[in-house]
Scaffold this active site. Structure first.
Site, mmCIF file in Angstrom:
data_model
loop_
_atom_site.group_PDB
_atom_site.id
_atom_site.type_symbol
_atom_site.label_atom_id
_atom_site.label_comp_id
_atom_site.label_asym_id
_atom_site.label_seq_id
_atom_site.Cartn_x
_atom_site.Cartn_y
_atom_site.Cartn_z
ATOM 1 N N ASP A 12 0.816 -1.228 0.000
ATOM 2 C CA ASP A 12 0.000 0.000 0.000
ATOM 3 C C ASP A 12 0.841 1.265 0.000
ATOM 4 O O ASP A 12 0.424 2.297 0.545
ATOM 5 C CB ASP A 12 -0.970 0.008 1.200
ATOM 6 C CG ASP A 12 -1.814 -1.258 1.241
ATOM 7 O OD1 ASP A 12 -2.173 -1.743 0.159
ATOM 8 O OD2 ASP A 12 -2.086 -1.754 2.343
ATOM 9 N N LYS A 15 2.350 2.004 -5.121
ATOM 10 C CA LYS A 15 3.110 1.498 -6.278
ATOM 11 C C LYS A 15 2.324 1.636 -7.570
ATOM 12 O O LYS A 15 2.882 1.987 -8.602
ATOM 13 C CB LYS A 15 3.421 0.006 -6.107
ATOM 14 C CG LYS A 15 4.408 -0.321 -5.039
ATOM 15 C CD LYS A 15 4.591 -1.825 -4.922
ATOM 16 C CE LYS A 15 3.352 -2.594 -4.502
ATOM 17 N NZ LYS A 15 2.861 -2.353 -3.155
ATOM 18 N N GLY A 39 -3.856 -4.769 -4.115
ATOM 19 C CA GLY A 39 -4.869 -3.774 -4.436
ATOM 20 C C GLY A 39 -4.164 -2.534 -4.938
ATOM 21 O O GLY A 39 -3.428 -1.901 -4.184
ATOM 22 N N HIS A 40 -4.311 -2.234 -6.202
ATOM 23 C CA HIS A 40 -3.659 -1.053 -6.760
ATOM 24 C C HIS A 40 -4.722 -0.069 -7.212
ATOM 25 O O HIS A 40 -5.627 -0.432 -7.956
ATOM 26 C CB HIS A 40 -2.775 -1.439 -7.958
ATOM 27 C CG HIS A 40 -1.559 -2.210 -7.557
ATOM 28 N ND1 HIS A 40 -0.774 -2.879 -8.450
ATOM 29 C CD2 HIS A 40 -1.002 -2.413 -6.349
ATOM 30 C CE1 HIS A 40 0.228 -3.467 -7.800
ATOM 31 N NE2 HIS A 40 0.095 -3.199 -6.521
ATOM 32 N N GLN A 244 3.464 -6.680 -3.829
ATOM 33 C CA GLN A 244 3.402 -6.347 -2.399
ATOM 34 C C GLN A 244 4.696 -5.674 -1.952
ATOM 35 O O GLN A 244 5.596 -5.459 -2.754
ATOM 36 C CB GLN A 244 3.146 -7.611 -1.571
ATOM 37 C CG GLN A 244 1.685 -8.044 -1.509
ATOM 38 C CD GLN A 244 1.258 -8.907 -2.666
ATOM 39 O OE1 GLN A 244 2.080 -9.562 -3.287
ATOM 40 N NE2 GLN A 244 -0.025 -8.903 -2.971
HETATM 41 P P1 IMP Z 1 -2.061 -13.061 1.810
HETATM 42 O O1 IMP Z 1 -1.131 -12.532 0.786
HETATM 43 O O2 IMP Z 1 -3.517 -12.841 1.447
HETATM 44 O O3 IMP Z 1 -1.777 -14.489 2.150
HETATM 45 O O4 IMP Z 1 -1.843 -12.232 3.158
HETATM 46 C C1 IMP Z 1 -0.640 -12.341 3.901
HETATM 47 C C2 IMP Z 1 -0.266 -11.000 4.526
HETATM 48 O O5 IMP Z 1 0.095 -10.078 3.492
HETATM 49 C C3 IMP Z 1 -1.404 -10.322 5.289
HETATM 50 O O6 IMP Z 1 -0.829 -9.603 6.348
HETATM 51 C C4 IMP Z 1 -1.995 -9.368 4.268
HETATM 52 O O7 IMP Z 1 -2.681 -8.289 4.877
HETATM 53 C C5 IMP Z 1 -0.735 -8.916 3.565
HETATM 54 N N1 IMP Z 1 -0.969 -8.464 2.189
HETATM 55 C C6 IMP Z 1 -1.151 -9.232 1.102
HETATM 56 N N2 IMP Z 1 -1.298 -8.472 0.008
HETATM 57 C C7 IMP Z 1 -1.188 -7.195 0.397
HETATM 58 C C8 IMP Z 1 -1.207 -5.947 -0.309
HETATM 59 O O8 IMP Z 1 -1.335 -5.866 -1.536
HETATM 60 N N3 IMP Z 1 -1.046 -4.834 0.457
HETATM 61 C C9 IMP Z 1 -0.839 -4.890 1.804
HETATM 62 N N4 IMP Z 1 -0.794 -6.025 2.484
HETATM 63 C C10 IMP Z 1 -0.977 -7.181 1.791
#
Ligand code: IMP
Length: 476
Positions: A12, A15, A39-40, A244
């Site tokens: 977040d 990017k 999420g972009h 990420q």
């Molecule tokens: P997962 O990728 O859904 O397995 O989540 C694993 C961890 O990465 C969690 O803490 C999520 O909140 C974090 N996370 C995954 N994708 C994003 C992103 O695009 N932005 C911020 N945090 C993320």
């Protein structure tokens, strides 16, 4: 020239907006890891686009590629494509034949694993999109890849056996009937795959067949490495987009509170199969949000107390793009950024959200930590040590709100002095030049000091003559 754009913090960082700024000059934008967990937000011509899987650059007409390092929920991908087409954008999107496909049971398993971890107070706080289980199956050599879907597809016996193993596992863990286990919708964004029962082999086979037909009909499947390498030799410029942030990288992040892939620079190589010199020879832009935020669990030494965090959230509207969860908020943390700079070899910094900190009372910058009585400059490797770190702060002067669009139009010199001091303190501490400053959500609200796609690697770290701010810009 090519560039890799990487989040330096916990995701977040903005990017998507930075890729979007440079994508106007890029021919191809490729994502090399992650899936629909990203999420972009891309703001363009008064329109806002929320993208989870498509590389942000497609909004600007770049070819969008999902590399072999991604795990792709095809129902989300197709829904995003359809939504863009309805808004008059018809992106050219390719997916690597080796990219793994997120199946309906991966989302169910994500939810079950989080529930089980909750019993010991150890939830990761995943986005619920099946990312971890899909990468587990990849490493466990039982995944389904995009290329399989357009070829023969997993044959019925193979899929039956896979689903049956998952079902038995889940029944053993939950003491329940796997058929009745729904994907927990409370924290999970919608996916067309929700409608497919997660442990019904026939339903999954039918979904896979439909996905394969569409991939085939739209001619989307490529060998990314071959495609990118040939495009590079044809003179095309490529932006590699990390989905990420560095500190949720499975190797270099705050394990176990991480995602299951490598957003760091090495991931751009293994996640695309491109000639590594193409990535290593390009610029590496670290995107830094001017404060810290986190949507999941895990250590965060500069985290603000809840009441103060509420004030900031009010100010900056900090909620997760994918999950809508309130983001945890902290002060900018230089030890984290030093770690990110080494792991990724940043050649330029893009610092975002400078406008949102305007008039923020009591701005602080964490310059180092105290750990067990010692001053440390970068983050320790273990969670327990990081949790013991006490931030050492420097107070920073804040700046007044501005007409940020006018600032962006005028250039770096129009940014208020205190904000420039803040930016330059960060750039100097990391010994990496600033290439862009975000002063608002839209592409027009980014002050670009140097476009990596225009330049040879004159911004290399270690160059004695390198200015923090290019001289002509600072004079404006
Ligand atoms: P997962 O990728 O859904 O397995 O989540 C694993 C961890 O990465 C969690 O803490 C999520 O909140 C974090 N996370 C995954 N994708 C994003 C992103 O695009 N932005 C911020 N945090 C993320």
């Amino acid at each position: 020239m090519n560039a890799t754009v990487i989040g330096s913090q916990l995701g977040d960082e903005g990017k998507g907006g930075i890729v979007d700024v440079f994508a106007g000059d890029a021919d191809i934008v490729v994502r090399y890891q992650g899936g629909a967990n990203a999420g972009h937000t891309v703001a363009h011509d008064g329109e806002t686009y929320e993208l989870r899987l498509l590389p942000s650059g497609v909004v600007q007409g770049a070819v969008g590629v999902l590399g072999n390092g991604c795990v792709v929920d095809l129902s989300v991908l197709f829904a995003e494509l359809d939504a863009l087409r309805e808004r008059g954008i018809s992106p050219d999107v390719r997916i690597d034949a080796r990219a793994h496909v997120v199946l309906p049971y991966h989302r169910a398993l994500d939810s079950i694993e989080e529930t089980a971890r909750g019993e010991t107070g150890d939830t990761v706080g995943t986005t619920g999109n099946g990312i971890g289980p899909a990468y587990e199956d990849k490493a466990g050599r039982r995944g389904v890849r995009a290329g399989d879907l357009v070829a023969s597809g997993p044959h019925d016996g193979q899929l039956d056996a896979l689903v049956s193993r998952k079902r038995r596992l889940v029944e053993a863990i939950t003491d329940g009937d796997a058929a009745s286990i729904a994907v927990d919708g409370s924290d999970v964004t919608s996916s067309a795959a929700d409608s497919t029962a997660p442990f019904d082999a026939d339903a999954i086979a039918e979904t896979l067949r439909e996905w394969g037909e569409r991939l085939d009909a739209e001619n989307m499947v490529v060998d990314t490495g071959a495609f990118l390498t040939a495009s590079h030799h044809d003179g095309k410029s490529i932006v590699f987009e990390g989905a990420q942030g560095t500190h949720i990288d499975v190797d270099h992040g705050t394990y176990p509170f991480v995602t299951s892939s490598n957003p760091t620079l090495g991931g751009a190589i293994t996640g695309t199969g491109v000639d590594p010199s193409i990535v290593a020879g390009g610029h590496v832009i670290g995107v830094v949000k001017s404060y810290l935020s986190r949507v999941g669990n895990g250590p965060m030494p500069t985290e603000l107390a809840e009441r103060r965090a509420d004030e900031v959230r009010e100010l900056v509207g900090a909620f997760g793009t994918v999950t809508g969860r309130p983001r945890r908020i902290g002060w900018l943390d230089l030890p984290m950024l030093r770690h990110a700079t080494r792991v990724n070899g940043f050649t330029g910094l893009a610092i975002t959200h400078v406008d949102t900190l305007a008039e923020f009372d009591g701005l602080r910058l964490c310059t180092a930590y105290e750990l067990d009585g010692e001053r440390v400059e970068t983050i320790p490797a273990t969670r327990s040590a990081w949790e013991r770190c006490e931030p050492i702060y420097e107070s920073m002067a804040t700046w007044a709100p501005q007409d940020w669009d006018a600032v962006a139009q005028t250039g770096y010199g129009a940014i208020p002095d205190a904000a420039r001091t803040y930016l330059e303190t960060v750039a100097e501490a990391l010994d990496v030049p600033l290439v862009a400053v975000g002063v608002g959500p839209g592409r027009e609200a980014t002050v670009v000091l140097a476009n990596p796609l225009d330049e040879a690697r004159s911004l290399d770290r270690g160059s004695d003559t390198r200015p923090i701010v290019p001289r002509d810009e600072s004079a404006t």
